[in-house]
Every structure is written in C-alpha cells, then in structure tokens.
Design a protein around this motif. Sequence first.
Motif, PDB file in Angstrom:
ATOM      1  N   THR A 118      -3.935  -7.876   3.060  1.00 51.98           N
ATOM      2  CA  THR A 118      -3.225  -7.993   4.327  1.00 51.98           C
ATOM      3  C   THR A 118      -4.170  -8.252   5.486  1.00 51.98           C
ATOM      4  O   THR A 118      -5.262  -7.676   5.555  1.00 51.98           O
ATOM      5  CB  THR A 118      -2.405  -6.723   4.614  1.00 51.98           C
ATOM      6  OG1 THR A 118      -1.852  -6.799   5.935  1.00 51.98           O
ATOM      7  CG2 THR A 118      -3.248  -5.458   4.506  1.00 51.98           C
ATOM      8  N   ASN A 119      -3.740  -9.112   6.404  1.00 51.41           N
ATOM      9  CA  ASN A 119      -4.500  -9.355   7.628  1.00 51.41           C
ATOM     10  C   ASN A 119      -4.292  -8.261   8.664  1.00 51.41           C
ATOM     11  O   ASN A 119      -4.800  -8.359   9.780  1.00 51.41           O
ATOM     12  CB  ASN A 119      -4.094 -10.703   8.241  1.00 51.41           C
ATOM     13  CG  ASN A 119      -4.835 -11.873   7.612  1.00 51.41           C
ATOM     14  OD1 ASN A 119      -5.629 -11.715   6.688  1.00 51.41           O
ATOM     15  ND2 ASN A 119      -4.570 -13.069   8.121  1.00 51.41           N
ATOM     16  N   ALA A 120      -3.533  -7.251   8.309  1.00 49.50           N
ATOM     17  CA  ALA A 120      -3.326  -6.118   9.201  1.00 49.50           C
ATOM     18  C   ALA A 120      -4.508  -5.150   9.086  1.00 49.50           C
ATOM     19  O   ALA A 120      -5.222  -5.139   8.083  1.00 49.50           O
ATOM     20  CB  ALA A 120      -2.028  -5.399   8.852  1.00 49.50           C
ATOM     21  N   PRO A 121      -4.737  -4.316  10.113  1.00 44.28           N
ATOM     22  CA  PRO A 121      -5.826  -3.342  10.034  1.00 44.28           C
ATOM     23  C   PRO A 121      -5.544  -2.232   9.035  1.00 44.28           C
ATOM     24  O   PRO A 121      -4.390  -1.967   8.687  1.00 44.28           O
ATOM     25  CB  PRO A 121      -5.917  -2.801  11.463  1.00 44.28           C
ATOM     26  CG  PRO A 121      -4.586  -3.064  12.062  1.00 44.28           C
ATOM     27  CD  PRO A 121      -4.069  -4.309  11.414  1.00 44.28           C
ATOM     28  N   ARG A 122      -6.605  -1.581   8.612  1.00 44.78           N
ATOM     29  CA  ARG A 122      -6.515  -0.568   7.560  1.00 44.78           C
ATOM     30  C   ARG A 122      -5.610   0.606   7.947  1.00 44.78           C
ATOM     31  O   ARG A 122      -4.778   1.031   7.149  1.00 44.78           O
ATOM     32  CB  ARG A 122      -7.923  -0.056   7.245  1.00 44.78           C
ATOM     33  CG  ARG A 122      -7.967   0.965   6.106  1.00 44.78           C
ATOM     34  CD  ARG A 122      -7.994   0.265   4.786  1.00 44.78           C
ATOM     35  NE  ARG A 122      -7.941   1.198   3.662  1.00 44.78           N
ATOM     36  CZ  ARG A 122      -8.185   0.831   2.412  1.00 44.78           C
ATOM     37  NH1 ARG A 122      -8.526  -0.415   2.134  1.00 44.78           N
ATOM     38  NH2 ARG A 122      -8.107   1.702   1.427  1.00 44.78           N
ATOM     39  N   ALA A 123      -5.784   1.132   9.146  1.00 47.56           N
ATOM     40  CA  ALA A 123      -5.005   2.317   9.537  1.00 47.56           C
ATOM     41  C   ALA A 123      -3.513   2.009   9.526  1.00 47.56           C
ATOM     42  O   ALA A 123      -2.701   2.773   8.991  1.00 47.56           O
ATOM     43  CB  ALA A 123      -5.454   2.808  10.905  1.00 47.56           C
ATOM     44  N   TYR A 124      -3.142   0.883  10.128  1.00 38.06           N
ATOM     45  CA  TYR A 124      -1.729   0.496  10.178  1.00 38.06           C
ATOM     46  C   TYR A 124      -1.171   0.259   8.775  1.00 38.06           C
ATOM     47  O   TYR A 124      -0.109   0.779   8.415  1.00 38.06           O
ATOM     48  CB  TYR A 124      -1.580  -0.765  11.028  1.00 38.06           C
ATOM     49  CG  TYR A 124      -0.290  -1.522  10.795  1.00 38.06           C
ATOM     50  CD1 TYR A 124       0.899  -1.141  11.413  1.00 38.06           C
ATOM     51  CD2 TYR A 124      -0.262  -2.629   9.938  1.00 38.06           C
ATOM     52  CE1 TYR A 124       2.078  -1.842  11.192  1.00 38.06           C
ATOM     53  CE2 TYR A 124       0.906  -3.331   9.715  1.00 38.06           C
ATOM     54  CZ  TYR A 124       2.072  -2.937  10.334  1.00 38.06           C
ATOM     55  OH  TYR A 124       3.238  -3.625  10.110  1.00 38.06           O
ATOM     56  N   SER A 125      -1.872  -0.538   7.961  1.00 36.77           N
ATOM     57  CA  SER A 125      -1.351  -0.879   6.640  1.00 36.77           C
ATOM     58  C   SER A 125      -1.273   0.349   5.739  1.00 36.77           C
ATOM     59  O   SER A 125      -0.375   0.454   4.900  1.00 36.77           O
ATOM     60  CB  SER A 125      -2.182  -1.982   5.987  1.00 36.77           C
ATOM     61  OG  SER A 125      -3.558  -1.669   5.956  1.00 36.77           O
ATOM     62  N   THR A 126      -2.179   1.300   5.922  1.00 34.87           N
ATOM     63  CA  THR A 126      -2.117   2.547   5.153  1.00 34.87           C
ATOM     64  C   THR A 126      -0.865   3.332   5.504  1.00 34.87           C
ATOM     65  O   THR A 126      -0.172   3.858   4.622  1.00 34.87           O
ATOM     66  CB  THR A 126      -3.368   3.400   5.415  1.00 34.87           C
ATOM     67  OG1 THR A 126      -4.526   2.697   4.956  1.00 34.87           O
ATOM     68  CG2 THR A 126      -3.285   4.742   4.693  1.00 34.87           C
ATOM     69  N   HIS A 127      -0.542   3.400   6.800  1.00 35.09           N
ATOM     70  CA  HIS A 127       0.665   4.112   7.219  1.00 35.09           C
ATOM     71  C   HIS A 127       1.923   3.423   6.700  1.00 35.09           C
ATOM     72  O   HIS A 127       2.863   4.096   6.251  1.00 35.09           O
ATOM     73  CB  HIS A 127       0.714   4.212   8.754  1.00 35.09           C
ATOM     74  CG  HIS A 127      -0.292   5.158   9.308  1.00 35.09           C
ATOM     75  ND1 HIS A 127      -0.901   4.961  10.528  1.00 35.09           N
ATOM     76  CD2 HIS A 127      -0.820   6.296   8.822  1.00 35.09           C
ATOM     77  CE1 HIS A 127      -1.742   5.953  10.763  1.00 35.09           C
ATOM     78  NE2 HIS A 127      -1.720   6.770   9.744  1.00 35.09           N
TER      79      HIS A 127
END
Length: 246
Positions: A118-127
């Motif tokens: 994912t091109n999303a950041p780690r913190a966001y994608s983890t949530h």
Amino acid sequence: MPHPIPASPVWLFDLDNTLHDASHAIFPAISANMNTYIARVLDDGVTPVTRAQVDAARLGYWKKYGATLLGMMRHHGVIAADFLRETHQLHDLRAMMRAETGLGRLLQRLPGKKILLTNAPRAYSTHVMRHLNLGRHFAHHIAIEQMQVHGRLRPKPSKLMLARLLRRHGVAARDCILVEDTLANLKSAKQLGLRTVWVTQYLRRSHPGAPVPARPRMLISPHYVDVKVKSVRQLPKRLQRLCPST
C-alpha cells in the motif's frame, strides 16, 4: 505464450479502495488534510494562497509523480514522515470505514501467500487492517515508508520498487498477482510480467489527490488488466483464469 502461474502464487493486495471503501469518507478527509498542509507550505506570508493553487499542486503532483507526496518533497522540501502523519490524522477512523463482510474467509480460500502493498503510511494502514481484522492473513505488510530504492522513496507505480520487492522475496514476476484499483499501478506491474486484477467498485475516487469523479469511462479493461472484478470477493471464481494449474 505466458507461463502458467503455479497453484500457490504470491498475491500483492492494495489496501484503499481494494479491501475497503476509502472513497466513502477516508479519502475526502485525507484530501482536506492535504489541502491544509499544502496551503501552509505554499504560504509565503505575503500573498494569500488560493484554492486553485492548492488544487494545482495536489492534482498536478499526483498526475506527474503518481503521488502528491513525491511532488511536495521534490519541489518544496517536504519531509515525508511529516506529510504522511499530518495528512492521515483521522479522528474516528472506525466510523469512517466501509467494507464488505467475509473478507477473511475469502483470503483463506485463495491459494498462496498474501502481501499487503500500500502507498498509505504504516500507522494508518495498520489501523485499517486492525479494524478489518485481516492482518493475520498477510505474510508481509509493506507500506509507503518501506518503498525505498537507493535511498529514495519509490511508491507504486514504480517498476524499480516492484522489481526490488520481487527479488527480496525470491519470487518470479510470473508467479505474482497484483490486486489493485489504480490502473497506473497495474500497468507497471504488467510490464514487469505480473498478472493483474482490477477492482472497480470503489472508483468514485481512486486516490486522495485525485479529482472527483475519477471513474474511468465505462470501466473498459485496458490490455494490461488480466481480470476485472467489481469486488475482491469475486476472486475465487476467477482463479482458473489467474492460476491455470489450480
């Protein structure tokens, strides 16, 4: 003649607008955060920044580089971690999310290893993955911070990043299937020899930087799309086409 994919392929799954409906509320919120951030960066303290200037930067960099972040880094010296943190501050993520039921059972039915890309950041994608309760189905979780090539950020649709990912995991391109909503990412993957699946049901807005609507005309599949599905839930029915040896 393409080589058949083995019975246990490696699946590369996108997250936003593939495994859940980010267009419903999340992308609009991220776009608003981007506008606020970009306006602050462009502000010279003399001339007020217009909405047109903000939109030109957000959309222009997204079209040119595949990610607004890359343009902000290149032209304005923005620090990636700062941009990602501020633009993905979503106060009630769970309430904003919309997703289909039964995605865990679906992933269990698909043969082979699954990797979240994912091109999303780690913190966001983890949530997001925690709210979806899908994390245990993925062998690896690769977020944008990890998409580095020679010390430079290279998110999707970078072919350099994809090729390096394949080498790192010791897998041939012909043994991989990319499942995505973004055509540019599918195109670069196909050029490397991956199989491609285009997910179309959430294409009201395909990216936080994209204009609205961003829906491709008539959703005609380009030549680099092997399989088009409305939902990832249709993947088990399309396995024979993607994995001829199953």
